[in-house]
Write a protein that holds these residues in place. Sequence first.
Motif, PDB file in Angstrom:
ATOM      1  N   LEU A 231      76.040  18.422  90.044  1.00  0.00           N
ATOM      2  CA  LEU A 231      74.734  18.745  90.373  1.00  0.00           C
ATOM      3  C   LEU A 231      74.531  20.107  90.142  1.00  0.00           C
ATOM      4  CD1 LEU A 231      74.387  15.963  93.131  1.00  0.00           C
ATOM      5  CD2 LEU A 231      73.009  16.079  91.088  1.00  0.00           C
ATOM      6  N   PHE A 232      74.816  21.003  89.406  1.00  0.00           N
ATOM      7  CA  PHE A 232      74.833  22.212  89.224  1.00  0.00           C
ATOM      8  C   PHE A 232      73.926  22.250  88.024  1.00  0.00           C
ATOM      9  CE2 PHE A 232      76.577  23.955  92.913  1.00  0.00           C
ATOM     10  CZ  PHE A 232      76.803  25.192  92.666  1.00  0.00           C
ATOM     11  N   ASN A 233      72.821  23.071  87.912  1.00  0.00           N
ATOM     12  CA  ASN A 233      72.221  23.375  86.688  1.00  0.00           C
ATOM     13  C   ASN A 233      72.559  24.868  86.076  1.00  0.00           C
ATOM     14  OD1 ASN A 233      70.926  25.389  87.899  1.00  0.00           O
ATOM     15  ND2 ASN A 233      69.032  24.638  87.843  1.00  0.00           N
ATOM     16  N   ILE A 234      72.217  25.251  84.782  1.00  0.00           N
ATOM     17  CA  ILE A 234      72.697  26.379  84.176  1.00  0.00           C
ATOM     18  C   ILE A 234      72.307  27.537  85.002  1.00  0.00           C
ATOM     19  CG2 ILE A 234      70.419  26.763  82.831  1.00  0.00           C
ATOM     20  CD1 ILE A 234      72.372  27.234  80.197  1.00  0.00           C
ATOM     21  N   GLU A 235      71.497  27.569  85.917  1.00  0.00           N
ATOM     22  CA  GLU A 235      71.048  28.862  86.559  1.00  0.00           C
ATOM     23  C   GLU A 235      71.803  28.737  87.904  1.00  0.00           C
ATOM     24  OE1 GLU A 235      66.967  27.869  86.943  1.00  0.00           O
ATOM     25  OE2 GLU A 235      66.642  29.681  85.687  1.00  0.00           O
ATOM     26  N   ASN A 236      72.830  27.911  88.296  1.00  0.00           N
ATOM     27  CA  ASN A 236      73.487  27.872  89.353  1.00  0.00           C
ATOM     28  C   ASN A 236      72.897  27.346  90.666  1.00  0.00           C
ATOM     29  OD1 ASN A 236      76.394  28.662  88.400  1.00  0.00           O
ATOM     30  ND2 ASN A 236      75.325  30.630  88.214  1.00  0.00           N
ATOM     31  N   LEU A 237      71.886  26.613  90.321  1.00  0.00           N
ATOM     32  CA  LEU A 237      70.978  26.043  91.394  1.00  0.00           C
ATOM     33  C   LEU A 237      71.362  24.614  91.370  1.00  0.00           C
ATOM     34  CD1 LEU A 237      67.351  27.495  90.745  1.00  0.00           C
ATOM     35  CD2 LEU A 237      69.012  28.241  92.450  1.00  0.00           C
ATOM     36  N   VAL A 238      71.352  23.870  92.683  1.00  0.00           N
ATOM     37  CA  VAL A 238      71.779  22.710  92.940  1.00  0.00           C
ATOM     38  C   VAL A 238      70.551  21.695  92.982  1.00  0.00           C
ATOM     39  CG1 VAL A 238      72.971  20.948  94.792  1.00  0.00           C
ATOM     40  CG2 VAL A 238      73.452  23.732  94.624  1.00  0.00           C
ATOM     41  N   LEU A 239      71.008  20.587  92.049  1.00  0.00           N
ATOM     42  CA  LEU A 239      70.049  19.666  91.779  1.00  0.00           C
ATOM     43  C   LEU A 239      69.977  18.635  92.741  1.00  0.00           C
ATOM     44  CD1 LEU A 239      70.954  19.111  87.875  1.00  0.00           C
ATOM     45  CD2 LEU A 239      68.955  20.289  89.151  1.00  0.00           C
ATOM     46  N   ASP A 240      69.362  17.516  92.704  1.00  0.00           N
ATOM     47  CA  ASP A 240      69.109  16.555  93.934  1.00  0.00           C
ATOM     48  C   ASP A 240      69.765  15.525  93.822  1.00  0.00           C
ATOM     49  OD1 ASP A 240      67.028  16.282  96.300  1.00  0.00           O
ATOM     50  OD2 ASP A 240      66.784  14.479  95.273  1.00  0.00           O
ATOM     51  N   THR A 241      69.986  14.733  92.898  1.00  0.00           N
ATOM     52  CA  THR A 241      70.558  13.458  92.948  1.00  0.00           C
ATOM     53  C   THR A 241      71.154  12.918  91.713  1.00  0.00           C
ATOM     54  OG1 THR A 241      68.798  12.590  94.471  1.00  0.00           O
ATOM     55  CG2 THR A 241      69.999  11.048  93.585  1.00  0.00           C
ATOM     56  N   ILE A 242      72.160  12.207  92.091  1.00  0.00           N
ATOM     57  CA  ILE A 242      72.875  11.505  90.758  1.00  0.00           C
ATOM     58  C   ILE A 242      73.134  10.181  91.102  1.00  0.00           C
ATOM     59  CG2 ILE A 242      75.128  12.067  91.463  1.00  0.00           C
ATOM     60  CD1 ILE A 242      75.880  12.424  88.583  1.00  0.00           C
ATOM     61  N   SER A 243      72.876   9.102  89.950  1.00  0.00           N
ATOM     62  CA  SER A 243      73.097   7.524  90.255  1.00  0.00           C
ATOM     63  C   SER A 243      74.561   7.478  90.098  1.00  0.00           C
ATOM     64  CB  SER A 243      72.296   6.898  89.089  1.00  0.00           C
ATOM     65  OG  SER A 243      72.747   5.558  89.800  1.00  0.00           O
ATOM     66  N   GLY A 244      74.864   6.877  91.211  1.00  0.00           N
ATOM     67  CA  GLY A 244      76.636   6.255  91.208  1.00  0.00           C
ATOM     68  C   GLY A 244      76.707   4.954  90.453  1.00  0.00           C
ATOM     69  N   ARG A 245      75.620   4.127  90.073  1.00  0.00           N
ATOM     70  CA  ARG A 245      75.725   2.721  89.533  1.00  0.00           C
ATOM     71  C   ARG A 245      76.330   2.853  88.021  1.00  0.00           C
ATOM     72  NH1 ARG A 245      70.961  -0.300  90.979  1.00  0.00           N
ATOM     73  NH2 ARG A 245      69.695   1.339  89.775  1.00  0.00           N
ATOM     74  N   ALA A 246      77.081   1.940  87.928  1.00  0.00           N
ATOM     75  CA  ALA A 246      77.963   1.940  86.518  1.00  0.00           C
ATOM     76  C   ALA A 246      77.109   1.921  85.206  1.00  0.00           C
ATOM     77  CB  ALA A 246      78.873   0.816  86.404  1.00  0.00           C
ATOM     78  N   ASN A 247      75.826   1.252  85.343  1.00  0.00           N
ATOM     79  CA  ASN A 247      74.951   1.130  84.382  1.00  0.00           C
ATOM     80  C   ASN A 247      73.954   1.888  84.178  1.00  0.00           C
ATOM     81  OD1 ASN A 247      73.639  -0.270  86.157  1.00  0.00           O
ATOM     82  ND2 ASN A 247      73.038  -2.093  85.243  1.00  0.00           N
ATOM     83  N   ASP A 248      73.887   2.964  84.907  1.00  0.00           N
ATOM     84  CA  ASP A 248      72.775   4.089  84.871  1.00  0.00           C
ATOM     85  C   ASP A 248      73.236   5.160  84.361  1.00  0.00           C
ATOM     86  OD1 ASP A 248      71.319   2.567  86.321  1.00  0.00           O
ATOM     87  OD2 ASP A 248      71.490   3.649  88.333  1.00  0.00           O
ATOM     88  N   SER A 249      74.401   5.264  83.447  1.00  0.00           N
ATOM     89  CA  SER A 249      74.830   6.666  82.738  1.00  0.00           C
ATOM     90  C   SER A 249      74.468   7.901  83.646  1.00  0.00           C
ATOM     91  CB  SER A 249      73.771   6.617  81.574  1.00  0.00           C
ATOM     92  OG  SER A 249      74.011   5.286  80.733  1.00  0.00           O
ATOM     93  N   CYS A 250      74.991   7.672  84.916  1.00  0.00           N
ATOM     94  CA  CYS A 250      74.881   8.958  85.508  1.00  0.00           C
ATOM     95  C   CYS A 250      73.725   9.764  85.699  1.00  0.00           C
ATOM     96  CB  CYS A 250      76.106   9.905  84.957  1.00  0.00           C
ATOM     97  SG  CYS A 250      77.801   9.074  85.185  1.00  0.00           S
ATOM     98  N   ALA A 251      72.373   8.961  85.806  1.00  0.00           N
ATOM     99  CA  ALA A 251      71.278   9.520  85.572  1.00  0.00           C
ATOM    100  C   ALA A 251      71.160  10.491  86.931  1.00  0.00           C
ATOM    101  CB  ALA A 251      70.153   8.625  85.842  1.00  0.00           C
ATOM    102  N   ILE A 252      70.372  11.784  86.358  1.00  0.00           N
ATOM    103  CA  ILE A 252      70.212  12.936  87.099  1.00  0.00           C
ATOM    104  C   ILE A 252      68.811  12.984  87.579  1.00  0.00           C
ATOM    105  CG2 ILE A 252      70.315  15.344  87.713  1.00  0.00           C
ATOM    106  CD1 ILE A 252      73.138  15.212  86.309  1.00  0.00           C
TER     107      ILE A 252
END
Length: 546
Positions: A231-252
Amino acid sequence: MILSPTLIFFLFLCPLLFVASQEPSPSWSQWNITASRTNRISLAQAAIQEAISQLNHSTAQYADPADNYRLAGHIFSQLAEFDSATNQTQFAQDLQQYFNLSQNTLESLGITNFTGPTSYGHAATIAYTTYNNPVFLQYAVQAWWAARNYTLYPDNIDAGTFPAKNFPLSASCAGSTQHGWRNSRDPADPSINVFATGGFLVLSALLAEATADTDYLQAATQSADFIHAHLFNIENLVLDTISGRANDSCAINAVLSSYNSGLMIEGLAVLYSITQNVTILDLIGEIATTAISTAAWQGANGIITNNAANTGDIYLPRGLAAAYTRNAATPGLKAYIEAYLGVQYNAVTTTARIGTTNIYGPSWTAPSPSATFNPSFQANAIQALISTINLVNSSSPSSTPSPAPVKSRSRIGVIIGAVIAALALIGVCVSLVLCIRCRRRRRTDDSSHLTSDASASTFEPFSLQTISAASAGNPPLPASPQQKRTRNPLLSTTATPSSSITTGPVSQSDTSRRSQLGTEELLGLLYQRMDNVELEAGDRPPPYPT
């Protein structure tokens, strides 16, 4: 090793640009604090007393605790933080009573062990370290285990399931395993967000700091690694959420909010105070520098607006204050934090404060027309006030407030100056490299020239073949008077005898010629060849015993 101009550019220019970015912007609102420390303490204390007066004294909660019970936890945490910052125990007894009442109230609502937001665990741990009362440690441990029950660990990832969720888990995202606290207790909610995971990170780190228990340290480290990996972006800021469900392809969910980076900074600051790990220190610097300068949650005036909500924030000031007080920042970053927290302090005291009351409104950029108390708005303001109590470089009461120092340079000017300095350094380094290479080449040429001349005309190692050639009418060149007295040490060390020795069959004429020479003639020739001198008339070799 010769450095390329590109490498030299990055070695010298990048640090200069990083330092330049840690300077207060001229567009910032007033950032120097003119109030004395005593006045800052009084203002924070008055805001806290207002928040306490609004509590329901039979439940130690605000209205509708089923939905807003984390807010009382924030206020409890600030009571302990205030006493810690001022080296007092003013709220020790009150806090013990509030925790007892809150636990009973929440259990009546089916919420055991402060399950949910980690604000109570945070408050209890700060209270324990401030007052050294083991009762608060018990509350903190209860809150940690409640959060632990909603945290993914390696055995959950290996199994692909989690007891609190009704869907299969992703084994990894981008090659990194997932360890983190879930967003909610909803069995169908697949989201893993930083608000929850970051809260668990901070609570685990605080408990590790307070107890030296490696289990807490491991939990904090895993949570920090999870956020950093996913959950880090290229500017070193922290993003909000990532999905832990197997078929969600780690959606952020890439929404940027100040509280996510604030939680990460606070957790890392506590981890650094434990480990003194330089990598953590560098990461804090990267996140904090960007969080202070980004336009994601603040305008050009530098005041936190928390996106469209425009309600300030509790977590980013708290995280920056944690890095500041724990020395988890370089001197340049500490000065940058001081200025930034000064901006928030002045915004809260001059804009968010409603009239002459001790109630604070939602916005830090526009006055609120209403004097209605809101525990969320009040907690945000109190955090900004507490975070500046121990700033050491704040202006004295007699200082004249100004938007920025008169001699302050703009960022563009600083960056241009840094580029010019870097180019000058590049020129110096390139000149030095070229000079060194020329000197090495000249030295190599001179050495090879002298060596080739010496081996060709003044020094030949001893061998049977050279002796035969010399006695056959090819004597060495005459030596100078100086050469008669002294052998050249440079030549004697640079010449390589083994490279000049020749081998092969001796011809019959050579053998016949050598047989005609007397012993004295052979010794004279040998003396001449070995000492590199020419025998003058009458010279004889030294006598040898027979």
